[in-house]
Design a protein around this motif. Structure first.
Motif, PDB file in Angstrom:
ATOM      1  N   GLU A   1      16.987  36.274  -7.051  1.00  0.00           N
ATOM      2  CA  GLU A   1      17.318  34.931  -6.794  1.00  0.00           C
ATOM      3  C   GLU A   1      16.559  34.377  -5.734  1.00  0.00           C
ATOM      4  O   GLU A   1      16.597  34.455  -4.564  1.00  0.00           O
ATOM      5  CB  GLU A   1      18.657  35.019  -5.916  1.00  0.00           C
ATOM      6  CG  GLU A   1      19.351  33.648  -5.752  1.00  0.00           C
ATOM      7  CD  GLU A   1      20.910  33.834  -5.304  1.00  0.00           C
ATOM      8  OE1 GLU A   1      21.455  32.770  -4.831  1.00  0.00           O
ATOM      9  OE2 GLU A   1      21.483  34.879  -5.459  1.00  0.00           O
ATOM     10  N   PRO A   2      15.531  33.793  -6.287  1.00  0.00           N
ATOM     11  CA  PRO A   2      14.110  33.423  -5.357  1.00  0.00           C
ATOM     12  C   PRO A   2      14.843  32.118  -4.650  1.00  0.00           C
ATOM     13  O   PRO A   2      15.622  31.108  -5.030  1.00  0.00           O
ATOM     14  CB  PRO A   2      13.128  32.903  -6.332  1.00  0.00           C
ATOM     15  CG  PRO A   2      13.886  32.493  -7.554  1.00  0.00           C
ATOM     16  CD  PRO A   2      15.071  33.378  -7.652  1.00  0.00           C
TER      17      PRO A   2
ATOM     18  N   THR B   1      14.205  25.687  -7.213  1.00  0.00           N
ATOM     19  CA  THR B   1      13.963  26.651  -7.931  1.00  0.00           C
ATOM     20  C   THR B   1      14.203  26.248  -9.405  1.00  0.00           C
ATOM     21  O   THR B   1      13.244  26.860 -10.299  1.00  0.00           O
ATOM     22  CB  THR B   1      14.712  27.956  -7.500  1.00  0.00           C
ATOM     23  OG1 THR B   1      16.089  27.778  -7.528  1.00  0.00           O
ATOM     24  CG2 THR B   1      14.168  28.425  -6.126  1.00  0.00           C
ATOM     25  N   GLN B   2      15.257  25.549  -9.803  1.00  0.00           N
ATOM     26  CA  GLN B   2      15.470  25.367 -11.326  1.00  0.00           C
ATOM     27  C   GLN B   2      14.295  24.621 -11.782  1.00  0.00           C
ATOM     28  O   GLN B   2      13.703  24.637 -12.851  1.00  0.00           O
ATOM     29  CB  GLN B   2      16.723  24.433 -11.113  1.00  0.00           C
ATOM     30  CG  GLN B   2      17.110  23.698 -12.792  1.00  0.00           C
ATOM     31  CD  GLN B   2      18.327  23.077 -12.606  1.00  0.00           C
ATOM     32  OE1 GLN B   2      19.393  23.494 -12.739  1.00  0.00           O
ATOM     33  NE2 GLN B   2      18.095  21.776 -12.758  1.00  0.00           N
TER      34      GLN B   2
ATOM     35  N   THR C   1      21.760  28.728 -13.940  1.00  0.00           N
ATOM     36  CA  THR C   1      21.502  27.346 -12.947  1.00  0.00           C
ATOM     37  C   THR C   1      21.823  26.109 -13.512  1.00  0.00           C
ATOM     38  O   THR C   1      22.086  25.902 -14.582  1.00  0.00           O
ATOM     39  CB  THR C   1      19.723  27.032 -13.235  1.00  0.00           C
ATOM     40  OG1 THR C   1      19.596  26.176 -11.983  1.00  0.00           O
ATOM     41  CG2 THR C   1      19.281  26.828 -14.443  1.00  0.00           C
TER      42      THR C   1
ATOM     43  N   SER D   1      11.288  24.456 -10.653  1.00  0.00           N
ATOM     44  CA  SER D   1      10.154  25.240 -10.829  1.00  0.00           C
ATOM     45  C   SER D   1      10.143  26.347 -11.992  1.00  0.00           C
ATOM     46  O   SER D   1       8.958  26.638 -12.554  1.00  0.00           O
ATOM     47  CB  SER D   1      10.244  26.111  -9.567  1.00  0.00           C
ATOM     48  OG  SER D   1      10.325  25.680  -8.206  1.00  0.00           O
ATOM     49  N   LEU D   2      11.253  26.468 -12.640  1.00  0.00           N
ATOM     50  CA  LEU D   2      11.220  27.284 -13.839  1.00  0.00           C
ATOM     51  C   LEU D   2      10.275  26.642 -15.064  1.00  0.00           C
ATOM     52  O   LEU D   2       9.491  26.995 -15.621  1.00  0.00           O
ATOM     53  CB  LEU D   2      12.753  27.627 -14.323  1.00  0.00           C
ATOM     54  CG  LEU D   2      12.867  28.302 -15.820  1.00  0.00           C
ATOM     55  CD1 LEU D   2      12.229  29.465 -15.923  1.00  0.00           C
ATOM     56  CD2 LEU D   2      14.343  28.071 -16.011  1.00  0.00           C
TER      57      LEU D   2
ATOM     58  N   LEU E   1      19.267  30.398 -10.019  1.00  0.00           N
ATOM     59  CA  LEU E   1      18.274  29.492  -9.631  1.00  0.00           C
ATOM     60  C   LEU E   1      19.233  28.286  -8.909  1.00  0.00           C
ATOM     61  O   LEU E   1      20.621  28.393  -9.270  1.00  0.00           O
ATOM     62  CB  LEU E   1      17.429  28.835 -10.409  1.00  0.00           C
ATOM     63  CG  LEU E   1      16.435  29.883 -11.329  1.00  0.00           C
ATOM     64  CD1 LEU E   1      15.527  29.036 -12.217  1.00  0.00           C
ATOM     65  CD2 LEU E   1      15.791  30.664 -10.209  1.00  0.00           C
TER      66      LEU E   1
ATOM     67  N   THR F   1       9.947  31.957  -7.410  1.00  0.00           N
ATOM     68  CA  THR F   1      10.273  31.731  -8.815  1.00  0.00           C
ATOM     69  C   THR F   1       9.217  31.940  -9.683  1.00  0.00           C
ATOM     70  O   THR F   1       9.510  32.832 -10.858  1.00  0.00           O
ATOM     71  CB  THR F   1      10.911  30.201  -8.938  1.00  0.00           C
ATOM     72  OG1 THR F   1      11.718  29.958  -7.986  1.00  0.00           O
ATOM     73  CG2 THR F   1      11.730  30.127 -10.331  1.00  0.00           C
TER      74      THR F   1
ATOM     75  N   CYS G   1       8.521  35.830  -9.890  1.00  0.00           N
ATOM     76  CA  CYS G   1       9.713  36.626 -10.296  1.00  0.00           C
ATOM     77  C   CYS G   1       9.671  36.325 -12.038  1.00  0.00           C
ATOM     78  O   CYS G   1      10.018  37.218 -12.687  1.00  0.00           O
ATOM     79  CB  CYS G   1      10.963  36.152  -9.723  1.00  0.00           C
ATOM     80  SG  CYS G   1      11.017  36.389  -7.995  1.00  0.00           S
TER      81      CYS G   1
ATOM     82  N   LEU H   1      17.762  35.544 -13.699  1.00  0.00           N
ATOM     83  CA  LEU H   1      17.347  34.708 -12.685  1.00  0.00           C
ATOM     84  C   LEU H   1      18.662  33.897 -12.305  1.00  0.00           C
ATOM     85  O   LEU H   1      19.006  33.115 -12.965  1.00  0.00           O
ATOM     86  CB  LEU H   1      16.027  33.952 -12.976  1.00  0.00           C
ATOM     87  CG  LEU H   1      14.750  34.896 -12.821  1.00  0.00           C
ATOM     88  CD1 LEU H   1      14.734  36.073 -13.538  1.00  0.00           C
ATOM     89  CD2 LEU H   1      13.647  34.093 -13.232  1.00  0.00           C
TER      90      LEU H   1
END
Length: 777
Positions: A575-576, A410-411, A543, A413-414, A605, A582, A585, A603
């Motif tokens: 918290e995806p 998810t990190q 994150t 993905s940001l 992550l 992510t 959100c 968020l």
């Protein structure tokens, strides 16, 4: 108007401001009905020490484009000045600290009169104009409408603060940031009254402060003595008197203010005959005036100091004052929360000559045609600000259309979502500004930084631009969209709050995102929370997070941050678990920024790689949109069993363990539903009638999501699990009032593999299965 006439009018205003600010506090405590008997409070002494500084600033130097942060305990002075300028209705003056009235401390969003910066959290209000200056520079000439600049001409950013506030670490984090030395519009005026809440400060620290600010690149102006003392210093015995006052400890000086004239004549010389002869020529009144004649109460000296400000570098004015100046409580070591009696107020009204009809009419204004009335009218006209033309935030897409199927975090993905935004919604991406405390590369913002560049007040050479092995290109320019700060989380969220206030301050919305390591979110939480209280809207990304960071060890493994969104007003939390979650959100959070009724988001992550196939995103467009709406509302069902024996609600990085547990339980004949809950607490309160789902300062809570994810007809014993403290999801059991087992992290972490740490903390697959069996067997 001649200079002498101007100063006379200013002195008249000074007396009126002192009276009004004192009367505002007095009325709140001793006149207004108080059925509970609880002390209302207020700060007459702290206000009095600021009266001269603020009167001269507002009525002698302030311009309409300037902005001012006022020290919290001087709020009555600000309200008194706004009243004299016609910016505050008289009906509010008796309403200090009353519901719907004047706030305890200056509030930009709650007070009825103009307030530039909310203050009250010590150190945060003082530094806010620094970040306001950065936000204004960032905005200037970036966005235009009809050919007009986005913001008015740059003005000064003043901070009026008490000397005790300089003890706050947040102050020094800001001062030592290298970019601050370039902000010539920043001016700090320190009320050096040498008293804190409990005591007179024993040591003389002004010399040390001068050296520290000078070393940081600031201009330092010291206003220690007024004109009356300067004249005495020029007479025979004057140098000895100066040395005597300079050398005496702060408590001794404060004690002299409380002495009878005879005692003062005995104590002050300390055996020096030249000083004795000098003060022998002064009558009691002149001696009392001389010993109190500090620079922060001398309008002519203040006038010169304001004129001497150098706009090429930040400026510090150390203005020596007396706490409680002009009041019967001046100089007393315990005067911080002292209140004048009714008798003392009557005597003060006579002494100042500012309220001839007191106590029947305490809120006296100047008669038309007087010099003071004309100065008020002229100042009000000069400070009149043009209306803010509000620009509507750009449309934010709800879905960028990606459906990752490989392994992702998810990190990461940001950063990917931000890059996708530049292609799919360039106008929205143009409003995004990211901020990081020296962790851009380690939080996967490298691609975004390469794309948009690093913001700097002036362009700097990238000496590694031609280095083929350099992956992250640090191109600093005034058009960059990433702001890099030092490792100082308070600076990060201070700037984030001001970037998130440009929509209401200047009419130009920005979409600010701050990224920092999750364990340091708690260090940043109080100032970020205060920024939300003050009207800032931003996204904070923590994150990497949790024990999922694994080998990094306990120092970097956050535990209590998941519940921030439940507890923090004006903020939602996500918290995806998956990349597409992510993205959704983030987009939903961006859509809440930069507008009335909007809000902030946090968020949380992770750097844990997870197979994106587990997300099982529907291929049908309508079903995909239904999933997206559920994700944004707070939860969705990943696996649905015909007749579940147990429900497993998992959040974030532990979804693979929850799904594996469900599969093993199903193989044993005990099927389980698996959900990914997040933004559900407010939805539950809406259902219970305990929370409003709309209105200023409120955050969404939609009860329909509870019916879709936790329908009553499918109620079953519940296991909740997350990489964080288990109390975060414990409320879910109250939705249908079912038996519940809460799994999570309750102890400091340590280095190890994810498998080791999940097992150690009881959030692995086996632990989930055991908890489920304990509930249903």
């Amino acid at each position: 108007m001649s200079q002498d006439a101007r100063l006379d009018a200013l002195r008249t205003l000074e007396r009126q401001v002192l009276w009004l600010s004192t009367a505002i506090v007095h009325h709140a405590n001793r006149v207004r009905p108080n059925p509970s008997g609880m002390k209302v409070g207020g700060h007459q002494a702290s206000s009095a020490s600021m009266v001269s500084i603020m009167t001269l600033l507002w009525f002698g130097h302030l311009q309409s484009q300037d902005r001012v942060s006022v020290k919290p305990h001087a709020s009555p002075v600000l309200h008194a000045i706004n009243y004299l300028l016609g910016e505050l209705d008289e009906s509010y003056l008796p309403m200090l600290r009353a519901f719907g009235g004047l706030q305890s401390y200056p509030s930009r969003v709650k007070d009825p009169d103009p307030v530039d910066y909310s203050t009250g959290s010590v150190g945060i209000g003082a530094t806010a104009p620094i970040w306001g200056a950065v936000a204004r520079r960032y905005l200037n000439n970036r966005f235009t409408s009809d050919g007009s600049p986005a913001t008015p001409a740059a003005g000064r950013q003043y901070s009026l603060l008490g000397d005790a506030e300089l003890d706050e670490g947040a102050v020094w984090e800001a001062i030592v940031d290298p970019g601050v030395a370039e902000l010539g519009e920043v001016v700090w005026v320190v009320d050096v009254n040498r008293q804190s809440l409990d005591r007179v400060m024993p040591l003389i620290t002004a010399d040390r402060l001068r050296g520290m600010f000078t070393a940081a690149g600031w201009q330092v102006i010291t206003l220690k003595y007024g004109r009356l003392l300067d004249k005495l210093f020029a007479q025979p015995g004057g140098e000895a008197l100066r040395h005597r006052i300079d050398a005496m400890p702060n408590p001794e000086y404060q004690r002299l203010l409380r002495c009878h004239p005879d005692e003062l004549r005995r104590r002050l010389p300390a055996g020096d005959e030249s000083v004795t002869r000098l003060i022998a020529g002064l009558d009691d009144a002149a001696l009392a005036a001389a010993i109190r004649n500090l620079g922060g109460h001398d309008l002519a000296a203040l006038d010169e100091a304001y004129d001497a400000i150098d706009d090429d570098r930040p400026t510090l004015i150390l203005a020596y004052t007396i706490k409680g100046y002009g009041l019967p409580i001046e100089g007393h070591p315990q005067n911080h929360s002292a209140l004048l009696s009714d008798e003392q107020m009557r005597e003060l009204a006579v002494h100042l000559g500012t309220a001839p009809a007191y106590p029947d009419q305490p809120w006296h204004r100047f008669a038309d045609g007087t010099a003071a009335a004309r100065l008020c009218a002229d100042t009000a006209q000069q400070l009149k600000r043009p209306g803010v033309v509000a620009h509507v935030p750009p449309d934010i897409p709800m879905d960028l259309g990606r459906s990752p199927t490989g392994v992702a975090t998810t990190q990461a993905s940001l950063g990917r979502a931000l890059l996708d935004l530049t292609r799919e919604a360039p106008e929205a991406a143009r409003r995004v500004v990211t901020v990081s405390p020296d962790v851009s590369s380690s939080t996967n913002l490298g691609g975004w930084v390469n794309k948009v560049g690093v913001w700097s007040a002036r362009e700097r050479t990238d000496w590694f631009a031609d280095d083929a092995e350099t992956i992250l290109h640090w191109r600093e320019k005034p058009t960059g969209q990433h702001i890099e700060l030092g490792i100082a989380e308070t600076n990060l969220v201070g700037l984030l709050s001001e970037l998130g206030s440009t929509w209401s301050r200047w009419g130009q919305p920005l979409l600010p995102i701050g990224v920092l390591y999750d364990p340091f979110v708690e260090r940043a939480l109080e100032p970020w929370s205060f920024g939300i209280y003050a009207g800032g809207q931003s996204i904070l990304v923590g994150t990497p997070s949790g024990v999922s960071l694994a080998p990094e060890g306990g120092a970097h493994q956050s535990i209590t941050t998941p519940s921030i969104g439940i507890e923090q007003p004006g903020c939602i939390t996500y918290e995806p678990a998956f990349a597409v979650d992510t993205e959704w959100c983030l987009l939903a959070s961006l859509a809440r920024l930069g507008k009335p009724g909007g809000g902030s988001a946090y968020l949380r992550l992770s750097t844990r790689p997870i197979s994106q196939k587990l997300a099982d995103v529907p291929a049908d467009p309508a079903a995909r949109e239904r999933r997206r709406r559920q994700v944004v509302a707070g939860a969705y069902c990943l696996r649905r069993s015909p007749d579940p024996a147990v429900t497993i609600a998992a959040m974030g990085a532990v979804l693979p363990e929850a799904l594996a547990a469900a599969e093993r339980l199903a193989a044993s004949g005990m099927p389980a539903d698996v959900t990914s809950p997040g933004l559900l607490f407010r939805a539950l309160r809406v259902r219970q009638g305990l929370h409003e789902s709309s209105g200023p300062g409120r955050t969404e809570g939609e009860a329909w999501i509870l019916d879709q994810v936790f329908p009553r007809v499918r109620a079953a014993p519940l296991v909740t699990v997350l990489d964080g403290h288990p109390h975060t999801l414990a409320f879910l059991a109250t939705i249908n009032r079912v038996p519940h087992a809460a799994l999570g992290v309750t102890q400091f972490g340590q280095s190890g593999s994810i498998e080791d740490l999940y097992r150690y903390n009881g959030i692995d697959t086996d632990s989930i299965i055991r908890a489920a069996l304990d509930l249903i067997l």
